[in-house]
Design a protein around this motif. Sequence first.
Motif, PDB file in Angstrom:
ATOM      1  N   ALA A  36     -33.929 -26.196  -3.100  1.00  0.00           N
ATOM      2  CA  ALA A  36     -34.026 -25.290  -4.487  1.00  0.00           C
ATOM      3  C   ALA A  36     -35.125 -24.038  -4.230  1.00  0.00           C
ATOM      4  O   ALA A  36     -34.954 -23.137  -4.700  1.00  0.00           O
ATOM      5  N   LYS A  37     -36.261 -24.526  -3.702  1.00  0.00           N
ATOM      6  CA  LYS A  37     -37.273 -23.158  -3.677  1.00  0.00           C
ATOM      7  C   LYS A  37     -36.833 -22.189  -2.737  1.00  0.00           C
ATOM      8  O   LYS A  37     -37.207 -20.788  -3.122  1.00  0.00           O
ATOM      9  N   ALA A  38     -35.983 -22.265  -1.948  1.00  0.00           N
ATOM     10  CA  ALA A  38     -35.326 -21.208  -1.051  1.00  0.00           C
ATOM     11  C   ALA A  38     -34.612 -20.225  -1.868  1.00  0.00           C
ATOM     12  O   ALA A  38     -34.289 -19.291  -1.551  1.00  0.00           O
ATOM     13  N   LEU A  39     -33.996 -20.830  -3.060  1.00  0.00           N
ATOM     14  CA  LEU A  39     -33.150 -20.091  -3.863  1.00  0.00           C
ATOM     15  C   LEU A  39     -33.994 -19.158  -4.635  1.00  0.00           C
ATOM     16  O   LEU A  39     -33.424 -18.190  -5.578  1.00  0.00           O
ATOM     17  N   HIS A  65     -24.464 -23.913  -4.525  1.00  0.00           N
ATOM     18  CA  HIS A  65     -23.392 -22.794  -4.158  1.00  0.00           C
ATOM     19  C   HIS A  65     -23.253 -21.864  -5.367  1.00  0.00           C
ATOM     20  O   HIS A  65     -22.912 -20.785  -5.276  1.00  0.00           O
ATOM     21  N   VAL A  66     -23.290 -22.232  -6.534  1.00  0.00           N
ATOM     22  CA  VAL A  66     -23.042 -21.426  -7.853  1.00  0.00           C
ATOM     23  C   VAL A  66     -24.046 -20.394  -8.091  1.00  0.00           C
ATOM     24  O   VAL A  66     -23.962 -19.095  -8.259  1.00  0.00           O
ATOM     25  N   GLU A  94     -25.725 -13.491  -5.475  1.00  0.00           N
ATOM     26  CA  GLU A  94     -25.072 -12.186  -4.666  1.00  0.00           C
ATOM     27  C   GLU A  94     -24.578 -11.178  -5.586  1.00  0.00           C
ATOM     28  O   GLU A  94     -24.421  -9.972  -4.904  1.00  0.00           O
ATOM     29  N   SER A  95     -24.035 -11.262  -6.736  1.00  0.00           N
ATOM     30  CA  SER A  95     -23.420 -10.279  -7.558  1.00  0.00           C
ATOM     31  C   SER A  95     -23.920  -9.900  -8.617  1.00  0.00           C
ATOM     32  O   SER A  95     -23.750  -8.930  -9.402  1.00  0.00           O
ATOM     33  N   SER A  96     -25.249 -10.606  -9.049  1.00  0.00           N
ATOM     34  CA  SER A  96     -25.717 -10.233 -10.096  1.00  0.00           C
ATOM     35  C   SER A  96     -27.350 -10.590 -10.202  1.00  0.00           C
ATOM     36  O   SER A  96     -27.864 -11.182  -9.318  1.00  0.00           O
ATOM     37  N   ASN A 133     -17.735 -27.439 -13.389  1.00  0.00           N
ATOM     38  CA  ASN A 133     -17.757 -27.366 -11.873  1.00  0.00           C
ATOM     39  C   ASN A 133     -17.910 -25.828 -11.587  1.00  0.00           C
ATOM     40  O   ASN A 133     -18.181 -24.909 -12.255  1.00  0.00           O
ATOM     41  N   TYR A 134     -17.848 -25.710 -10.373  1.00  0.00           N
ATOM     42  CA  TYR A 134     -17.908 -24.508  -9.535  1.00  0.00           C
ATOM     43  C   TYR A 134     -17.132 -23.283 -10.093  1.00  0.00           C
ATOM     44  O   TYR A 134     -17.540 -22.524 -10.373  1.00  0.00           O
ATOM     45  N   SER A 135     -15.950 -23.691 -10.122  1.00  0.00           N
ATOM     46  CA  SER A 135     -15.128 -22.557 -10.511  1.00  0.00           C
ATOM     47  C   SER A 135     -15.130 -22.473 -12.021  1.00  0.00           C
ATOM     48  O   SER A 135     -15.296 -21.137 -12.138  1.00  0.00           O
ATOM     49  N   GLU A 136     -15.551 -23.250 -12.834  1.00  0.00           N
ATOM     50  CA  GLU A 136     -15.491 -22.951 -14.332  1.00  0.00           C
ATOM     51  C   GLU A 136     -16.882 -22.135 -14.317  1.00  0.00           C
ATOM     52  O   GLU A 136     -16.922 -21.347 -15.354  1.00  0.00           O
ATOM     53  N   ALA A 137     -17.615 -22.280 -13.873  1.00  0.00           N
ATOM     54  CA  ALA A 137     -19.159 -21.930 -14.024  1.00  0.00           C
ATOM     55  C   ALA A 137     -19.096 -20.507 -13.431  1.00  0.00           C
ATOM     56  O   ALA A 137     -19.335 -19.392 -14.119  1.00  0.00           O
ATOM     57  N   LEU A 138     -18.422 -20.182 -12.344  1.00  0.00           N
ATOM     58  CA  LEU A 138     -18.283 -18.633 -11.863  1.00  0.00           C
ATOM     59  C   LEU A 138     -17.453 -17.799 -12.997  1.00  0.00           C
ATOM     60  O   LEU A 138     -17.398 -16.707 -13.254  1.00  0.00           O
TER      61      LEU A 138
END
Length: 353
Positions: free
Chosen positions: A91-94, A63-64, A70-72, A33-38
């Motif tokens: 997806a392309k916007a990322l 979101h991930v 943003e940080s890496s 999930n999101y938290s584990e991923a970060l």
Amino acid sequence: MRVLIVEDELIIAEYIKGVLEDEGHEVLSVARNYSEALDSFQKNNPNIVLLDINLGEEKNGFHVAKKIQESSNTAIVLVSGNTTKEFIDEAKALNPNGFLSKPVKAIDLVLAVELAYNSFVKNSQMNNEIASLVSSSQQNEQSYLLRSFIHDMMNPISSLKHQVSRASSLNEEDRDGLKNKVNLVIDILKSFREIVKKQDSRAQKISIPNLCKKIDLINRYQCLSQEIELIISPLDEEVYGIESELLRVFSNLINNSVEAIEVSKAKDAWIEIAFIKVEDQIKAMVTDSGEGIQEDYREKLFTESFSTKGITDHSGAGLGLYSARESLRRYRHEISYNENSKNTQFVIEFYER
């Protein structure tokens, strides 16, 4: 390579992990999930993240990805079974380094990971080179701006001196007094220019292949945006000078060509920079697809106050060419316009030290 897998379905995650480990890659962790991923990303510092979009909760893979970006600066491959237009646009916007559609095939997985990472590494190297180039240019920026300021001041002052000499409304005494004041300002500016030149003395031998690579990095996008083919042919030799100044000279010539081509609206437009060696002398031929500069203006091209902007179809020459010649002559190099070429061509002759 070091891989982080973000996937909420355990069976799929284990399958991906097995395929990658069989290929010799190190799977650092499987996040669900999101938290584990970060948390896993921050602890393990992976080379690449395989990121499922649908994580079964409010904060998804998008979101991930945004948080990581943003940080890496890390390679990201998005994974999803959703192929709707809305999803693809998001997806392309990322701007991910790769995309995999579920169900994931082993061969597609291996290729996607390796291609995405190789592309990421090449882009990172190019960005580092650009950053290094910018840093080098900034070191020389102060003296460049001072020289430009002096150059810009000299033109109107020299013009004023000429007008004073011809002013019939002034008596001879007043005219001589005003001329002396103008000459004093000119002498001060010339002295200032000499001081700046002495301060800027980082000249050295420069690899032509490396110089060409940086010329391409700086000017490639501008040419592509105007649908102009940029061709650069290096020579395995060295030239003497300050790299940032030589880059300015070539970029100025390319910019002049781009402006001229844009005005002429020519089809099959191209610009070529070819380094050659003739009887132990290195030359750079800067040629574009234009038909040349009007004969009436060729003798004025390198004069201090002349510009062809708005006068000929080949706009953009003039002050830039004067500055280019001044920069090159500091190291006994020379630039000239080739009247014998059927296209627009400038030739830079490098003095051998």
